[in-house]
Design a protein around this motif. Structure first.
Motif: not given
Length: 334
Positions: A88-89, A319-322, A328-329
């Motif tokens: 996902p990243l 984008g960093t907070p996302f 974490r998800k």
């Protein structure tokens, strides 16, 4: 999923396309030298050579088109990579494309004293293509062939190697940093329209290829075994998809430098709207990617006015907070 029927998905895509066009128009109008709609229209219909008209036609218009094209390309490349790697990243930087292009640029300046921005376009494209091909070849070695984990590990390893080489060159020649910093930070500022048109054929081929392969991506989501059971030539499909990513990300990096996070953020937002059907995810990603980069570029003009923040810094801030949220998800991108 917000859009559940074909009609609502089509309507949503239309609305976002209109928002993209508005963002391009806003990019032409707003900035340090504010203009208005009438001035912008006259610049194309009744050009008089004034300062405002020159800025609109030679600076703002190329900047708007480049931001839209690069944002769309990075987002589509990220959506494809998240399926290929089941990560996902995943984003174009995962294949080491940014690192490879950066190394080729720094090396060309350091060793060959190249200064032309137009030359940087082709050098960066070459670096991105060579790096991605190298990653693909390494990941394909072995009995199992190309697998998500091997592609991810090969990309991270090759990217780390090229990043180290780049840092080494910059340490040895600190003056070199000033010459390439504008490119390494990622920006659409000061880019000429010729830079976009020079890679546009590759982008068009990649956009069409992504549209054609969208159905194959849906089958890949089911897993390699199921994909082969349905008669899909999995390795060939993956190879074509990697080539599409090379063209999309390589062209984007060549024109605008290494802009991060667009390929991570946008596919998740697109899937939130239309689910896991990549026949819709890819066009949504393209439009939303263009909107994101245009919005980031417009915002970058006002934070430190009259100076401008590189758009790569703005996308990192957004984008960093996302990125942290997705990390974490956890879970596999589908």
């Amino acid at each position: 999923m917000i859009c559940k029927t074909r009609q609502t998905k089509a309507l949503g895509l239309l609305l976002f396309t209109l928002l993209l066009l508005y963002g391009m128009w806003a990019s032409i109008i707003y900035g340090y030298v504010d203009t208005d709609i009438k001035t912008a229209v006259n610049a194309f219909t009744n050009y008089n050579g004034s300062n405002e008209h020159i800025i609109i036609k030679t600076v703002r218009l190329p900047r708007s088109l480049i931001a839209a094209a690069v944002g769309a390309s990075l987002a589509v490349a990220g959506a494809i990579l998240q399926v290929l790697t089941k990560n996902p990243l995943a984003s174009p930087s995962l294949l080491g494309i940014n690192a490879g292009a950066s190394f080729f640029i720094v090396c060309s300046v350091s060793v060959f004293s190249i200064q032309s921005l137009q030359a940087f376009t082709w050098i960066a494209f070459l670096g991105a293509a060579v790096t991605a091909c190298l990653v693909f070849i390494i990941a394909s070695i072995g009995r199992e062939g190309l697998t998500p984990i091997k592609l991810t590990l090969a990309g991270v390893a090759i990217g780390a190697v090229f990043s180290s080489f780049t840092q080494g060159l910059l340490v040895l020649n600190e003056a070199l940093l000033d010459e390439v910093l504008f490119w390494l930070s990622g920006s659409v500022q000061g880019r000429k329209l010729e830079m976009l048109t020079s890679v546009l054929p590759y982008l068009i081929i990649a956009w069409l290829g992504a549209a054609i392969m969208a159905g194959k991506l849906n089958i890949l989501l089911l897993g390699d075994d199921v994909s082969r059971g349905l008669g899909q030539r999995t390795q060939l499909v993956k190879g074509i998809l990697v080539l599409i990513v090379i063209l999309l990300a390589g062209s984007s990096v060549a024109v605008a430098g290494p802009i991060g996070f667009v390929g991570i953020i946008v596919p998740h937002v697109a899937r939130a709207f239309v689910g896991l059907d990549y026949r819709w995810v890819l066009p949504y990603s393209a439009v939303l990617g263009g909107i994101l980069l245009l919005a980031a570029d417009i915002g970058a003009r006002y934070i430190l006015m009259p100076q401008e923040v590189p758009v790569g810094v703005m996308t990192a801030v957004i984008g960093t907070p996302f990125f942290i949220y997705i990390a974490r998800k956890g879970g596999i991108a589908k």
